[in-house]
Write an enzyme that holds these catalytic residues in place. Structure first.
Site, mmCIF file in Angstrom:
data_model
loop_
_atom_site.group_PDB
_atom_site.id
_atom_site.type_symbol
_atom_site.label_atom_id
_atom_site.label_comp_id
_atom_site.label_asym_id
_atom_site.label_seq_id
_atom_site.Cartn_x
_atom_site.Cartn_y
_atom_site.Cartn_z
ATOM 1 N N ASP A 66 0.779 -1.229 0.000
ATOM 2 C CA ASP A 66 0.000 0.000 0.000
ATOM 3 C C ASP A 66 0.816 1.287 0.000
ATOM 4 O O ASP A 66 0.260 2.364 -0.195
ATOM 5 C CB ASP A 66 -0.929 0.026 1.228
ATOM 6 C CG ASP A 66 -1.863 -1.168 1.256
ATOM 7 O OD1 ASP A 66 -2.250 -1.625 0.168
ATOM 8 O OD2 ASP A 66 -2.179 -1.650 2.351
ATOM 9 N N CYS A 85 6.156 -0.354 2.319
ATOM 10 C CA CYS A 85 5.957 -1.758 1.933
ATOM 11 C C CYS A 85 6.953 -2.142 0.839
ATOM 12 O O CYS A 85 7.594 -3.197 0.901
ATOM 13 C CB CYS A 85 4.530 -1.968 1.423
ATOM 14 S SG CYS A 85 3.221 -1.641 2.629
ATOM 15 N N CYS A 93 5.113 6.381 9.139
ATOM 16 C CA CYS A 93 4.233 6.102 7.996
ATOM 17 C C CYS A 93 3.730 7.369 7.308
ATOM 18 O O CYS A 93 3.816 7.514 6.091
ATOM 19 C CB CYS A 93 3.045 5.256 8.443
ATOM 20 S SG CYS A 93 3.419 3.497 8.510
ATOM 21 N N ASP A 103 8.235 25.519 -30.212
ATOM 22 C CA ASP A 103 8.376 25.363 -31.657
ATOM 23 C C ASP A 103 7.162 26.017 -32.321
ATOM 24 O O ASP A 103 6.129 26.225 -31.679
ATOM 25 C CB ASP A 103 8.441 23.873 -31.990
ATOM 26 C CG ASP A 103 8.728 23.621 -33.466
ATOM 27 O OD1 ASP A 103 9.423 24.451 -34.071
ATOM 28 O OD2 ASP A 103 8.236 22.627 -33.992
#
Length: 743
Positions: free
Chosen positions: A15, A19, A399, A441
């Site tokens: 997740d 991890c 986390c 351009d």
């Protein structure tokens, strides 16, 4: 050199970046493994090996960390979809996605699902059916039961709450132990395990059980949010219909779209989604390209025009020749591009990664000092300070901080891709917001790239007659100017007569016999060599040239009959797009190889500085000059003759409709070619960086507040885990707001 083998897996329950890091660290240490690429965006792992690897051991190692695996095959590496790495991203190998013959000689594994205690699981289906969801529900029920039974038998409530806690903690502890063995000792699971066990030791089992449950709830919410972000880009693949009407020998039959090969001819009925990238060989219709490019207005297309898989045919049947297999169509390449881009870390993300590697061990040290020093130095109560140390351990979980940047970048890349804005990684996304000058351009970028008739001038004949005769000479020619004349004749519904004895005069024009008279169409200089042009006509032609037009003179029977002026007109959105850039404080300049007169006319119309008659190396030099002047330069072009300048710029942006060049040459690509989308890209980048800073502030701010309140005794274990879980959820929700951004 021996061929390099690869094994790919679908990873369930992955997740966040933490991890991926745990899996990468664990697998990279296995025998025979040469490289590992773990993609959170696509939920896959690619293992590059020397042929001697024990795949069963690798799979058990990953499964031991709590993730499910499904083998996607073994094969020899082949770079099918090369993408230029973003500048400044050395040392990262986030492998490409490969498609080809699979070698199943080693084994053919089914999905390796949850060994006992694995609360990570498949990411498909409702959350309550996943192993993680079931574990969270079971732990919650156990906690509720513990409260009920504990009130009935208060003498045993410590044991009751400990039993409830162990239901959730044992899988967490197992993952922590496996991660430590695999090289990640300071994992979030390890901090959680230490805190929960320590809480039981100091007789806070009720809080320990609640903390474990809240931790599982936070992980579950994080997983749900990750799936939502992943599906936002994967949902693009659902746009391509499953079946197609294949035409063979004049007969049509329905076949799976994935079986179509390059060169096949398919029939697309009105209202159907187009099942493959291709080129129209018969029919004219309006195509709704919004699903792929975000273009809100249907585009009229006919024979020779390209169409994309997933777009919707309008009001007429089309016959389309397939130009790309299913795995290589525009949508498939966009999905792969975004998945790979999400693994290319932005500078901010790389800093957070480095910071977190020292941050987590630092938190453990601080927590230990808080738990030990006051009782040793001042003789205070051990239980009180150990409790505070455990709370700090939970507060320090990284986390929310680790996910703060990748969550925002993943959401932003997905949001941009769904609107036809492709950016190759976090570094590109971050750099776009810093752009202070854009070099564009002209042909195909500021202009449509196709000449259009702007004026039809009659010299003694009517304008319709001039156009009719000119179209007769150009019938059958593929020259761009001829196409412009024929398109104008078709638009005005002019009846084109037949021509005979047609001859092309190299560098001068074309001549033929029409209606019994010799007719010539060519440059003013070539026309003047055949017949004298009156001064009034010459002045009119010169005025048209000054406006940037290419003028062809028509001579009929030795007499000047008229002239047709053509010009590559500015895109309809060019002026508004340049204004949006100017409003954002970005300097704009046109770099073109076209002649100065034509370029100046277009530049004056659009209000942009012009540098004309440039060779590719001149464009590269000018980009370098802008950078030396202190500008952060974005170069916008077609990715071919602008390649040196695109490479020299801080960010190269290709304009195009999903071609290989547009997707692979530059750092970013605008699929539907709107100039205004350049400003949209820059705005999306700035919005993303604001979101990242907000996320970091949320993550660190909550931790700082609860750190202070814990030390002074106001908050404890429950608020501590809420600080971590709550910050993670808030950061993820804040990042997901970018999915709804309209650019």
């Amino acid at each position: 050199m021996a061929a390099t083998n690869q094994a790919r897996y679908k990873v369930g329950g992955m997740d966040c970046a933490s991890c991926a890091t745990k899996i990468d660290t664990a697998v990279r240490r296995m025998a025979g493994v040469e490289d590992v690429s773990v993609s959170v965006a696509s939920g896959t792992m690619t293992v590059t090996h020397d042929g001697s690897s024990d795949f069963s051991a690798i799979e058990k190692r990953v499964a031991g960390l709590g993730y499910s695996l499904r083998a996607l095959g073994r094969k020899t590496a082949a770079a099918e979809f090369p993408i230029s790495p973003a500048r400044g991203e050395k040392g990262h190998s986030h492998g490409h996605h490969h498609h080809g013959a699979h070698d199943h000689s080693h084994h053919d594994h089914a999905e390796i699902e949850g060994l006992h205690g694995h609360d990570h699981g498949p990411t498909d289906g409702p959350w309550w059916k996943s192993p993680k969801g079931r574990l969270t529900i079971l732990t919650g029920l156990a906690l509720v039961a513990a409260y009920g039974i504990g009130h009935l038998i208060p003498a045993y409530d410590t044991y009751i709450f400990t039993a409830a806690m162990l239901i959730g903690l044992l899988p967490i502890a197992r993952r922590a132990f496996m991660a430590a063995l695999a090289g990640t000792p300071f994992s979030i699971e390890m901090l959680m395990t230490i805190a929960a066990v320590g809480a039981v030791i100091i007789d806070a089992s009720e809080e320990a059980a609640a903390v474990v449950f809240l931790f599982l709830v936070g992980e579950l919410l994080e997983g749900v949010a990750a799936r939502k972000a992943r599906r936002s880009i994967q949902s693009l693949t659902a746009l391509v219909p499953k079946n197609a009407l294949l035409e063979v020998n004049g007969q049509t039959r329905e076949v799976p779209a994935e079986t179509l090969s390059v060169g096949s001819v398919i029939l697309v009925r009105p209202g159907d989604r187009i099942s493959a990238d291709g080129v129209i060989i018969a029919g004219e219709s309006s195509i709704d390209e919004a699903p792929v490019t975000g273009e809100s207005t249907p585009v009229a297309k006919g024979a020779g025009d390209n169409v994309f898989a997933g777009t919707i045919n309008g009001d007429a049947a089309l016959r389309v020749r397939v130009t790309a297999a299913a795995e290589d169509n525009t949508i498939a390449r966009v999905v792969r591009l975004v998945e790979e881009a999400q693994e290319k870390k932005a500078p901010t993300e790389r800093f957070i990664d480095r910071f977190s590697r020292y941050y987590t061990p630092g938190v453990v040290v601080v927590a230990a000092l808080v738990a030990i020093l006051p009782p040793l130095a001042a003789g205070t109560d051990w239980g009180e300070w150990v409790y505070k140390g455990l709370a700090i351990l939970l507060i320090g979980c990284p986390c929310a901080l680790v996910i703060s940047t990748p969550a925002a970048i993943a959401a932003s890349l997905s949001s941009g891709a769904r609107r036809g804005l492709l950016m190759k990684g976090g570094a590109v996304l971050e750099n776009l917001g810093r752009i202070t000058a854009v070099a564009l351009d002209k042909t195909g970028t500021l202009t449509s790239g196709r000449p259009e008739v702007t004026d039809v001038i009659a010299f003694g004949r009517n304008a319709e007659d001039v156009l009719r005769l000119a179209a007769a000479l150009e019938t059958g020619s593929s020259h761009p100017l001829a196409a412009a004349i024929l398109a104008k004749a078709a638009e005005d519904e002019v009846e084109i007569p037949a021509a005979s004895d047609a001859r092309a005069l190299g560098g001068k024009g074309v001549t033929a016999v029409v209606d019994g008279q010799e007719v010539f169409l060519g440059s003013p200089k070539a026309a003047a060599e055949r017949v004298p042009l009156p001064m009034a006509h010459s002045r009119r032609i010169a005025a048209l040239n000054d406006e940037g037009n290419t003028v062809s003179v028509l001579v009929v029977g030795g007499v000047p009959a008229g002239a047709i002026a053509m010009r590559d007109e500015p895109r309809a959105d060019a002026r508004a797009g340049l204004k949006a850039l100017a409003d954002a404080g970005v300097k704009t300049v046109m770099l073109t190889g076209d002649n100065a007169r034509t370029a100046s006319a277009i530049g004056a119309e659009l209000g942009i500085e012009v540098r004309a008659e440039l060779m590719p190396q001149d464009k590269q030099r000018i980009v370098g000059e802008l950078k030396r002047e202190g500008f952060v330069v974005g170069k916008v072009g077609d990715g071919i003759n602008d390649a040196p300048a695109l490479a020299a710029a801080d960010v190269g942006i290709a304009m195009g409709g999903g071609t290989d060049v547009a997707l692979e040459t530059a750092d970013a690509a605008v699929l539907h070619g709107r100039v205004g989308d350049i400003a949209g890209m820059i705005a999306l980048s700035k919005r993303t960086m604001r979101n990242i800073y907000q996320n970091i502030a949320i993550a660190l701010g909550l931790k700082a507040v609860f750190l202070v309140t814990t030390i002074i005794g106001i908050t404890g274990l429950w608020p501590a885990i809420l600080a971590d879980t709550g910050a993670t959820v808030l950061v993820t929700i804040n990042a997901l707001r970018l999915l709804r951004v309209r650019v």
